[in-house]
Enzyme design. Structure first.
Site, PDB file in Angstrom:
ATOM      1  N   SER A 209       0.901  -1.054   0.003  1.00 19.69           N
ATOM      2  CA  SER A 209      -0.109  -0.035   0.095  1.00 19.69           C
ATOM      3  C   SER A 209       0.915   1.004  -0.203  1.00 19.69           C
ATOM      4  O   SER A 209       1.987   1.401   0.641  1.00 19.69           O
ATOM      5  CB  SER A 209      -0.735   0.006   1.240  1.00 19.69           C
ATOM      6  OG  SER A 209      -1.490   1.153   1.415  1.00 19.69           O
TER       7      SER A 209
ATOM      8  N   ASN B  17      -0.654   3.972   0.911  1.00 18.49           N
ATOM      9  CA  ASN B  17      -1.619   4.944   1.778  1.00 18.49           C
ATOM     10  C   ASN B  17      -0.813   5.046   3.004  1.00 18.49           C
ATOM     11  O   ASN B  17      -0.762   4.221   3.907  1.00 18.49           O
ATOM     12  CB  ASN B  17      -2.961   4.138   2.146  1.00 18.49           C
ATOM     13  CG  ASN B  17      -3.938   5.062   2.989  1.00 18.49           C
ATOM     14  OD1 ASN B  17      -3.288   5.869   3.844  1.00 18.49           O
ATOM     15  ND2 ASN B  17      -5.074   5.031   2.777  1.00 18.49           N
TER      16      ASN B  17
ATOM     17  N   ASP C 159      -7.851  -4.798   2.242  1.00 23.57           N
ATOM     18  CA  ASP C 159      -9.029  -3.982   1.547  1.00 23.57           C
ATOM     19  C   ASP C 159     -10.036  -4.007   2.602  1.00 23.57           C
ATOM     20  O   ASP C 159     -10.371  -4.959   3.293  1.00 23.57           O
ATOM     21  CB  ASP C 159      -9.481  -4.854   0.331  1.00 23.57           C
ATOM     22  CG  ASP C 159     -10.101  -3.830  -0.683  1.00 23.57           C
ATOM     23  OD1 ASP C 159      -9.616  -2.722  -0.721  1.00 23.57           O
ATOM     24  OD2 ASP C 159     -11.202  -4.427  -1.233  1.00 23.57           O
TER      25      ASP C 159
ATOM     26  N   ASP D 173     -13.441   8.001   9.040  1.00 26.23           N
ATOM     27  CA  ASP D 173     -13.344   7.904  10.553  1.00 26.23           C
ATOM     28  C   ASP D 173     -14.177   8.864  10.949  1.00 26.23           C
ATOM     29  O   ASP D 173     -14.770   8.834  12.261  1.00 26.23           O
ATOM     30  CB  ASP D 173     -11.725   8.134  10.920  1.00 26.23           C
ATOM     31  CG  ASP D 173     -11.158   6.841  10.852  1.00 26.23           C
ATOM     32  OD1 ASP D 173     -11.488   5.655  10.657  1.00 26.23           O
ATOM     33  OD2 ASP D 173      -9.869   6.796  10.813  1.00 26.23           O
TER      34      ASP D 173
HETATM   35  P1  IMP Z   1      -9.353   0.604   0.537  1.00 24.92           P
HETATM   36  O1  IMP Z   1      -9.156  -0.544   1.515  1.00 24.92           O
HETATM   37  O2  IMP Z   1      -8.017   1.460   0.441  1.00 24.92           O
HETATM   38  O3  IMP Z   1      -9.857   0.130  -0.733  1.00 24.92           O
HETATM   39  O4  IMP Z   1     -10.427   1.580   1.232  1.00 24.92           O
HETATM   40  C1  IMP Z   1     -11.590   1.654   1.148  1.00 24.92           C
HETATM   41  C2  IMP Z   1     -11.992   3.238   1.364  1.00 24.92           C
HETATM   42  O5  IMP Z   1     -12.649   2.931   2.839  1.00 24.92           O
HETATM   43  C3  IMP Z   1     -11.214   4.239   1.468  1.00 24.92           C
HETATM   44  O6  IMP Z   1     -11.957   5.479   1.036  1.00 24.92           O
HETATM   45  C4  IMP Z   1     -10.727   4.533   2.746  1.00 24.92           C
HETATM   46  O7  IMP Z   1     -10.454   5.812   2.619  1.00 24.92           O
HETATM   47  C5  IMP Z   1     -11.730   3.961   3.438  1.00 24.92           C
HETATM   48  N1  IMP Z   1     -11.355   3.212   4.957  1.00 24.92           N
HETATM   49  C6  IMP Z   1     -10.435   2.335   4.765  1.00 24.92           C
HETATM   50  N2  IMP Z   1     -10.035   1.914   6.127  1.00 24.92           N
HETATM   51  C7  IMP Z   1     -10.461   3.053   6.866  1.00 24.92           C
HETATM   52  C8  IMP Z   1     -10.635   3.126   8.100  1.00 24.92           C
HETATM   53  O8  IMP Z   1      -9.766   2.415   9.199  1.00 24.92           O
HETATM   54  N3  IMP Z   1     -11.216   4.148   8.745  1.00 24.92           N
HETATM   55  C9  IMP Z   1     -11.893   4.887   7.799  1.00 24.92           C
HETATM   56  N4  IMP Z   1     -12.220   4.732   6.525  1.00 24.92           N
HETATM   57  C10 IMP Z   1     -11.262   3.727   6.099  1.00 24.92           C
END
Ligand code: IMP
Length: 206
Positions: free
Chosen positions: A10, A12, A72, A157
């Protein structure tokens, strides 16, 4: 002795921070895709969280040759039949910001009363090494607030309040969120698996 290495698939920084905080405690050297700027981004073409997590871990393992973990995550709102779910990152469209996605979620839930705003974060983490693939799940139940609260964390969040707490994830400190969150729970399972199966991260001798 060299520590075994795990590469977090990742870029991120929020996810990397949360994942490193838990994995580094188990004596593992943690790297991330940020340490390898040339790693290609993996398109999330799966229709489930598990497919996407496995896809990311396998692709990055293939290119790097290192043990990889990929997560994910989706947010499932009951009043929206489980949406945004696997499409949480692009809920407000391709290239949507966190704030765009939160706005869209609040607008979809505009007339939904407090009792019906139940939701959960679901995370799937895939670990891919030359020994195979393992998958770990974590779920955190809660509800969607009417108005964002707090400035910590990321993504949804500010509008997610876990059950049993009076604060949103964005109002908690990072260690508290990690202890109870979807990703934290999945990582704790991964960490336990690696403690019980230390050979999993060691290269097979040929
Ligand atoms: P992905 O796992 O990166 O595809 O995340 C999917 C979406 O959920 C993204 O918009 C992230 O910002 C959000 N997301 C993933 N994990 C969290 C978390 O722990 N808190 C809040 N939003 C989350």
């Amino acid at each position: 002795m060299d520590h075994p290495v795990v590469l977090i698939a990742s870029k991120n920084p929020h996810k990397i921070e949360e994942m490193s905080a838990i994995l580094a405690g188990s004596g593992i050297r943690v790297l991330s895709a940020l340490d390898f700027p040339d790693l290609p981004d993996v398109e999330e073409t799966g229709v489930t969280l598990e497919e996407n997590a496995v896809l990311k871990a396998e692709s990055v393992f293939r290119v790097s040759g290192l043990a990889c973990v990929a997560d994910d995550t989706g947010l499932e709102a009951d009043a929206l039949n489980g949406e945004p779910g696997v499409y949480s990152a692009r809920y407000a469209g391709n290239g949507a910001t966190y704030s765009d996605n939160v706005k869209k979620l609040l607008s979809e839930l505009k007339n939904v009363p407090s009792d019906s705003r139940t939701a959960r974060f679901r995370t799937v983490i895939a670990l891919k090494t030359e020994r195979g693939i393992e998958v770990f799940h974590g779920v955190c139940e809660g509800r969607i607030l009417e108005v964002p609260a707090g400035t910590g964390g990321f993504g949804y969040d500010p509008v997610f309040r876990p059950d049993g707490y009076s604060e949103s994830f964005a109002q908690m400190d990072a260690s508290e969120k990690n202890r109870i969150s979807h990703r934290g729970l999945a990582l704790q399972k991964l960490s336990l698996f690696l403690t019980e199966n230390p050979e999993y991260l060691l290269k097979k001798s040929i």
